[in-house]
Design a protein around this motif. Structure first.
Motif, PDB file in Angstrom:
ATOM      1  N   ASP B 274       0.675  -1.396   0.304  1.00  0.00           N
ATOM      2  CA  ASP B 274      -0.250   0.197  -0.353  1.00  0.00           C
ATOM      3  C   ASP B 274       0.937   0.902  -0.221  1.00  0.00           C
ATOM      4  OD1 ASP B 274       0.685  -0.637   2.550  1.00  0.00           O
ATOM      5  OD2 ASP B 274      -0.672  -0.761   3.443  1.00  0.00           O
ATOM      6  N   ILE B 275       1.682   1.060  -0.466  1.00  0.00           N
ATOM      7  CA  ILE B 275       3.178   2.159  -0.214  1.00  0.00           C
ATOM      8  C   ILE B 275       3.105   3.234  -1.192  1.00  0.00           C
ATOM      9  CG2 ILE B 275       5.326   1.059   0.211  1.00  0.00           C
ATOM     10  CD1 ILE B 275       5.505   2.983   2.701  1.00  0.00           C
ATOM     11  N   MET B 276       3.358   2.062  -2.288  1.00  0.00           N
ATOM     12  CA  MET B 276       3.925   2.577  -3.968  1.00  0.00           C
ATOM     13  C   MET B 276       3.405   3.999  -3.765  1.00  0.00           C
ATOM     14  SD  MET B 276       4.293   1.323  -7.404  1.00  0.00           S
ATOM     15  CE  MET B 276       2.198   1.344  -7.741  1.00  0.00           C
ATOM     16  N   LEU B 277       1.716   4.039  -3.878  1.00  0.00           N
ATOM     17  CA  LEU B 277       1.469   5.614  -4.541  1.00  0.00           C
ATOM     18  C   LEU B 277       1.594   6.923  -3.201  1.00  0.00           C
ATOM     19  CD1 LEU B 277      -1.379   4.530  -6.367  1.00  0.00           C
ATOM     20  CD2 LEU B 277       0.351   5.287  -7.116  1.00  0.00           C
ATOM     21  N   PRO B 278       1.684   6.228  -2.498  1.00  0.00           N
ATOM     22  CA  PRO B 278       1.993   7.882  -1.242  1.00  0.00           C
ATOM     23  C   PRO B 278       3.516   8.502  -1.794  1.00  0.00           C
ATOM     24  CG  PRO B 278       0.645   6.216   0.123  1.00  0.00           C
ATOM     25  CD  PRO B 278       1.153   5.863  -1.584  1.00  0.00           C
ATOM     26  N   ALA B 279       3.736   7.157  -1.387  1.00  0.00           N
ATOM     27  CA  ALA B 279       5.670   7.355  -1.360  1.00  0.00           C
ATOM     28  C   ALA B 279       6.564   8.041  -3.415  1.00  0.00           C
ATOM     29  CB  ALA B 279       6.716   6.426  -1.276  1.00  0.00           C
ATOM     30  N   LEU B 280       5.602   7.570  -3.843  1.00  0.00           N
ATOM     31  CA  LEU B 280       5.920   8.593  -5.439  1.00  0.00           C
ATOM     32  C   LEU B 280       4.628  10.278  -5.201  1.00  0.00           C
ATOM     33  CD1 LEU B 280       4.558   5.413  -7.749  1.00  0.00           C
ATOM     34  CD2 LEU B 280       7.103   6.561  -7.262  1.00  0.00           C
ATOM     35  N   ALA B 281       3.711   9.901  -4.651  1.00  0.00           N
ATOM     36  CA  ALA B 281       2.810  11.516  -4.654  1.00  0.00           C
ATOM     37  C   ALA B 281       4.017  12.017  -3.816  1.00  0.00           C
ATOM     38  CB  ALA B 281       1.976  10.823  -3.738  1.00  0.00           C
ATOM     39  N   ALA B 282       4.466  11.772  -1.996  1.00  0.00           N
ATOM     40  CA  ALA B 282       5.027  12.977  -1.504  1.00  0.00           C
ATOM     41  C   ALA B 282       6.624  13.519  -2.734  1.00  0.00           C
ATOM     42  CB  ALA B 282       5.802  11.591  -0.622  1.00  0.00           C
ATOM     43  N   VAL B 283       7.184  12.725  -3.916  1.00  0.00           N
ATOM     44  CA  VAL B 283       7.948  12.966  -4.460  1.00  0.00           C
ATOM     45  C   VAL B 283       7.756  13.908  -5.192  1.00  0.00           C
ATOM     46  CG1 VAL B 283       9.537  12.665  -6.228  1.00  0.00           C
ATOM     47  CG2 VAL B 283       9.309  11.015  -4.363  1.00  0.00           C
ATOM     48  N   PHE B 284       6.368  13.968  -5.756  1.00  0.00           N
ATOM     49  CA  PHE B 284       5.984  14.939  -7.355  1.00  0.00           C
ATOM     50  C   PHE B 284       5.100  15.944  -6.213  1.00  0.00           C
ATOM     51  CE2 PHE B 284       4.950  11.081  -9.254  1.00  0.00           C
ATOM     52  CZ  PHE B 284       6.247  10.696 -10.261  1.00  0.00           C
ATOM     53  N   ILE B 285       4.480  16.188  -5.185  1.00  0.00           N
ATOM     54  CA  ILE B 285       4.232  17.376  -4.743  1.00  0.00           C
ATOM     55  C   ILE B 285       5.511  17.491  -4.370  1.00  0.00           C
ATOM     56  CG2 ILE B 285       1.911  16.012  -4.113  1.00  0.00           C
ATOM     57  CD1 ILE B 285       2.714  16.034  -1.212  1.00  0.00           C
ATOM     58  N   ILE B 331      -4.331  16.835  -3.093  1.00  0.00           N
ATOM     59  CA  ILE B 331      -3.357  18.015  -2.576  1.00  0.00           C
ATOM     60  C   ILE B 331      -2.437  17.752  -4.031  1.00  0.00           C
ATOM     61  CG2 ILE B 331      -0.963  17.345  -1.629  1.00  0.00           C
ATOM     62  CD1 ILE B 331      -2.605  18.496   0.269  1.00  0.00           C
ATOM     63  N   ILE B 332      -2.687  16.702  -4.467  1.00  0.00           N
ATOM     64  CA  ILE B 332      -1.701  16.600  -5.427  1.00  0.00           C
ATOM     65  C   ILE B 332      -2.252  17.071  -6.640  1.00  0.00           C
ATOM     66  CG2 ILE B 332      -1.177  14.317  -7.141  1.00  0.00           C
ATOM     67  CD1 ILE B 332      -1.469  12.419  -4.652  1.00  0.00           C
ATOM     68  N   MET B 333      -3.278  16.902  -7.085  1.00  0.00           N
ATOM     69  CA  MET B 333      -3.679  18.001  -8.438  1.00  0.00           C
ATOM     70  C   MET B 333      -3.550  18.889  -7.743  1.00  0.00           C
ATOM     71  SD  MET B 333      -7.369  15.714  -9.686  1.00  0.00           S
ATOM     72  CE  MET B 333      -8.076  16.323  -8.081  1.00  0.00           C
ATOM     73  N   VAL B 334      -3.888  19.806  -6.534  1.00  0.00           N
ATOM     74  CA  VAL B 334      -3.328  21.381  -6.422  1.00  0.00           C
ATOM     75  C   VAL B 334      -1.945  21.247  -6.610  1.00  0.00           C
ATOM     76  CG1 VAL B 334      -3.288  23.321  -5.252  1.00  0.00           C
ATOM     77  CG2 VAL B 334      -5.293  21.713  -5.684  1.00  0.00           C
ATOM     78  N   SER B 335      -1.006  20.919  -5.859  1.00  0.00           N
ATOM     79  CA  SER B 335       0.213  21.122  -5.826  1.00  0.00           C
ATOM     80  C   SER B 335       1.097  21.338  -6.958  1.00  0.00           C
ATOM     81  CB  SER B 335       1.069  20.549  -4.739  1.00  0.00           C
ATOM     82  OG  SER B 335       1.057  18.769  -5.309  1.00  0.00           O
ATOM     83  N   VAL B 336       0.497  20.282  -7.968  1.00  0.00           N
ATOM     84  CA  VAL B 336       1.566  19.838  -9.454  1.00  0.00           C
ATOM     85  C   VAL B 336       1.255  20.761 -10.625  1.00  0.00           C
ATOM     86  CG1 VAL B 336       2.056  17.428  -9.099  1.00  0.00           C
ATOM     87  CG2 VAL B 336      -0.402  17.678  -9.990  1.00  0.00           C
ATOM     88  N   SER B 337      -0.105  21.458 -10.161  1.00  0.00           N
ATOM     89  CA  SER B 337      -0.750  22.390 -11.754  1.00  0.00           C
ATOM     90  C   SER B 337       0.132  23.576 -10.524  1.00  0.00           C
ATOM     91  CB  SER B 337      -1.885  22.890 -10.934  1.00  0.00           C
ATOM     92  OG  SER B 337      -2.990  21.367 -10.919  1.00  0.00           O
ATOM     93  N   VAL B 338       0.207  24.182  -9.120  1.00  0.00           N
ATOM     94  CA  VAL B 338       1.241  24.841  -8.791  1.00  0.00           C
ATOM     95  C   VAL B 338       2.213  24.985  -9.384  1.00  0.00           C
ATOM     96  CG1 VAL B 338       1.912  26.199  -6.196  1.00  0.00           C
ATOM     97  CG2 VAL B 338      -0.642  25.015  -6.692  1.00  0.00           C
ATOM     98  N   TYR B 339       3.091  23.684  -9.745  1.00  0.00           N
ATOM     99  CA  TYR B 339       4.379  23.950  -9.744  1.00  0.00           C
ATOM    100  C   TYR B 339       4.212  24.302 -11.161  1.00  0.00           C
ATOM    101  CZ  TYR B 339       5.703  21.776  -5.597  1.00  0.00           C
ATOM    102  OH  TYR B 339       6.095  21.453  -4.343  1.00  0.00           O
ATOM    103  N   SER B 340       2.926  23.520 -12.389  1.00  0.00           N
ATOM    104  CA  SER B 340       3.378  23.888 -13.436  1.00  0.00           C
ATOM    105  C   SER B 340       3.291  25.371 -13.706  1.00  0.00           C
ATOM    106  CB  SER B 340       2.257  22.663 -14.365  1.00  0.00           C
ATOM    107  OG  SER B 340       1.501  23.901 -15.606  1.00  0.00           O
ATOM    108  N   PHE B 341       2.807  25.934 -13.015  1.00  0.00           N
ATOM    109  CA  PHE B 341       2.041  28.059 -13.221  1.00  0.00           C
ATOM    110  C   PHE B 341       3.470  28.289 -13.123  1.00  0.00           C
ATOM    111  CE2 PHE B 341       0.715  31.707 -11.126  1.00  0.00           C
ATOM    112  CZ  PHE B 341       0.537  32.195 -12.576  1.00  0.00           C
ATOM    113  N   VAL B 342       3.917  27.370 -12.051  1.00  0.00           N
ATOM    114  CA  VAL B 342       4.969  28.675 -10.564  1.00  0.00           C
ATOM    115  C   VAL B 342       6.207  28.803 -12.384  1.00  0.00           C
ATOM    116  CG1 VAL B 342       7.201  28.641  -9.453  1.00  0.00           C
ATOM    117  CG2 VAL B 342       4.701  28.563  -9.103  1.00  0.00           C
ATOM    118  N   MET B 343       6.825  27.253 -12.615  1.00  0.00           N
ATOM    119  CA  MET B 343       8.071  27.037 -13.592  1.00  0.00           C
ATOM    120  C   MET B 343       7.710  27.917 -14.925  1.00  0.00           C
ATOM    121  SD  MET B 343       9.109  25.458 -11.123  1.00  0.00           S
ATOM    122  CE  MET B 343      11.046  26.233 -12.258  1.00  0.00           C
ATOM    123  N   LYS B 344       5.849  27.742 -15.197  1.00  0.00           N
ATOM    124  CA  LYS B 344       5.869  28.425 -16.556  1.00  0.00           C
ATOM    125  C   LYS B 344       6.109  29.700 -16.873  1.00  0.00           C
ATOM    126  CE  LYS B 344       2.197  26.011 -18.621  1.00  0.00           C
ATOM    127  NZ  LYS B 344       1.690  25.538 -19.035  1.00  0.00           N
TER     128      LYS B 344
END
Lengths: 268, 347
Positions: B274-285, B331-344
């Motif tokens: 049960d740890i795969m997605l939380p661990a990957l999500a931690a990296v992406f957010i 949380i994941i959707m919002v954070s990756v959207s924010v990064y996309s915005f900030v980096m652009k």
């Protein structure tokens, strides 16, 4: 025996200090059944810019890769500063002082200028940790002294993606100069650039000569090569079709000769 | 020499430039503080007491240590899907060696230590097998590591045959010191204990940060992820960098498995599933780009704090447990959207 003599000659020449920077003797390169380089012999002197011209498929790219160690010649010898070399790798050729500047591919966009400057040559301690302060200081030096960057907006911490195409090539050339590359190979360095950016790169190339280094400049465009080169080596279907001094040929004549070469197969 | 003397000191970066350089870390920092503020305000009865933080410090390090190692692989622009199974395989190796060798000292090494070393060694081997497929044979990382994920889990199932292994005896035996070093609890004050794994998490976090920022390897990971060809042309040994990243992930996964086994004093064959997605999500957010070339260890560290606290936080706030995944997703959707915005915006 003959080889030993040649080696002795080269060594003597090196001792006298009049050996060419780079000498290729009867270099052949075959890929399977295709002869891409056919007994190529040429010399690059010290402190000269040599234009390498030839149509697509003439073997320019293979020739360059043989010099830089990407390919090994099938036969023939390469001498660098009078010493016979058997370059096995890009790393080894860089160590000897041969550096290549490619189109726009040699820098990583998301990384900073100082990181790009020292990539593959980081100043580190024994454990591999970098002396970042020193790398930044030297990068700063390169930018201000070699490249004439004076803008406050661009610092060594700026990511490369914020630079123009010409500035990127400037970084790549300064990097080569800074690390004491004696022979810089410019492989179509202006292909993706605007006119004004191309002009900047031309300035950087003149700087190579001004600083006492040599370069091989490859371009499709005679009008780019002619103003900055001292000599021209014409390659045609894997052979050296001719070597021309700038003083013996005008830009228009050179252009005409190239067109004729394509038509007739003879450089005249 | 005279030329070199011209510049003796770098111009100090302006405040604005400093901010711009750490915008990812600053964004995720604000989000982390915000999330914990919401907890505090919404459920003060829970979040003003030490117990909840003790619980976080016990569980978060497992996800966190995995996420720290994954940061390197993802910065390379690649992914390792096999780590949950490596976790189980590492734990299984340790538990099996320990329970079968308890009466004998092999090579003069006592059984728990031997088991831990064997588990870590298996983690390294798993990383090497991933490297063989992905770096050696050129199989895309997602495909190769899905294959090894099944393979490693299959090995666990075959060897464990569905049964768990108790590690209770290790807590009090002659090697209780080793046990304590990995999963013990330090009595800080009378009412407050500090789990050792949290110290490991902080220590490994600092180590990863230093490697990412100051070591040649961290730099080369970013370059390979950004522009593999340029890295290669400038003399970076690209295969070695990639192999190292997979081996680090294997090692970290085995370590996380071992610590997690010792924490509950039990190995179970479905460990890590049960740890795969939380661990990957931690990296992406945390702001590491899935496209490669840009990674943030600080971001991953904070991302793990967010991911690891969400479930308890949401329930404390009075939501039904069924809501947990909705919030994970938000949380994941919002954070990756924010990064996309900030980096652009920066280009």
């Amino acid at each position: 025996m003959a080889e030993a003599n040649l080696q002795n000659e080269a060594a003597e020449a090196a001792a006298k200090g009049d050996a060419p920077l780079l000498q290729m003797v009867d270099v052949c390169k075959r890929f399977g059944g295709v002869q891409v380089l056919d007994n190529v012999s040429l010399e690059i002197g010290s402190n000269e810019i040599v234009g390498l011209v030839g149509d697509n498929g003439a073997g320019k790219s293979t020739l360059i890769k043989t010099i830089t160690g990407v390919h090994l010649p099938t036969s023939g010898d390469i001498y660098y500063k009078g010493e016979k070399i058997s370059i096995h790798s890009v790393k080894k050729s860089r160590k000897l002082g041969i550096e290549t500047v490619y189109q726009e591919r040699a820098l990583a966009d998301l990384q900073t200028i100082w990181q790009n400057m020292f990539l593959g040559r980081e100043i580190t301690n024994k454990l591999g940790f970098m002396n970042i302060k020193e790398e930044k200081r030297q990068s700063e030096l390169m930018m201000r002294e070699h490249m004439g960057f004076t803008s406050k907006a661009i610092t060594v911490d700026t990511e490369v993606e914020f630079l123009s195409g010409g500035e990127k090539q400037g970084i790549a050339i300064s990097r080569a100069l800074y690390f004491k590359a004696d022979l810089i190979i410019l492989d179509e360095p202006t292909v993706a650039l605007s006119l004004s950016e191309t002009q900047r790169v031309q300035e950087f190339i003149l700087d190579i000569k001004r600083r006492g280094h040599s370069a091989i400049y490859i371009s499709h465009s005679i009008y780019l090569l002619y103003p900055v080169c001292d000599r021209f080596i014409v390659l045609d279907r894997g052979r050296v079709a001719g070597v021309l001094d700038k003083k013996d040929v005008t830009q228009d004549e050179l252009q005409e000769k190239m067109v004729n070469l394509v038509k007739t197969g003879v450089l005249a | 020499m005279g030329e070199q003397a011209v510049i003796t000191r770098l111009p100090e970066p302006t405040f604005k430039q400093k901010i711009a350089r750490s915008k990812i870390e600053i964004s995720i920092g604000i989000v982390t503080v915000g999330v914990f503020l919401v907890y505090l305000i919404g459920a003060p009865q829970v979040f003003t007491h030490y117990q909840i933080y003790y619980s976080f410090m016990t569980t978060i390090p497992i996800t966190g240590i995995l996420a720290l190692a994954l940061t390197f692989v993802i910065t390379l622009g690649e992914i390792d899907m096999s780590f949950p199974s490596v976790m189980a395989l590492g734990g299984l190796t340790m538990s099996t060696v320990y329970s079968n060798m308890s009466s004998v000292d092999y090579f003069g090494i006592p059984p728990l230590t031997l088991g831990i070393l064997a588990g870590l060694g298996v983690g390294i081997l798993c990383g090497l097998l991933n490297s063989l497929l992905i770096v050696g044979f050129g199989i895309p990382s997602i495909v190769g590591s899905i294959g090894t994920q099944f393979f490693f889990r299959g090995l666990v199932n075959v060897i464990a045959a569905g049964a768990g292994i108790s590690m209770l005896a290790a807590q009090s035996g002659p090697e209780s010191g080793v046990y304590f070093a990995l999963a013990g609890k330090i009595q800080v004050t009378e009412g407050a204990r500090l789990p050792m794994q949290f110290l490991w998490f902080i220590g490994l976090g600092v180590l990863c940060l230093v490697i990412a920022k100051r070591h040649r390897f961290g730099l080369h990971v970013s370059f390979v992820g950004d522009n593999k060809l340029a890295a290669q042309m400038m003399g970076v040994n690209v295969p070695r960098v990639r192999i190292t990243a997979y081996v680090i992930t294997g090692l970290a996964a085995a370590f996380a498995g071992i610590v997690s086994n010792l924490e509950v004093a039990y190995f179970y064959p479905s460990q890590g599933e049960d740890i795969m997605l939380p661990a990957l999500a931690a990296v992406f957010i945390g702001g590491t780009s899935v496209l490669g070339g840009r990674g943030s260890v600080v971001g991953t560290f904070l991302g793990a704090l967010i991911m690891g606290s969400l479930e308890a936080g949401i329930i404390s706030l009075g939501f039904d447990g069924f809501w947990t995944k909705v919030f994970y997703g938000l949380i994941i959707m919002v954070s990756v959207s924010v990064y996309s915005f900030v980096m652009k915006k920066s280009t």
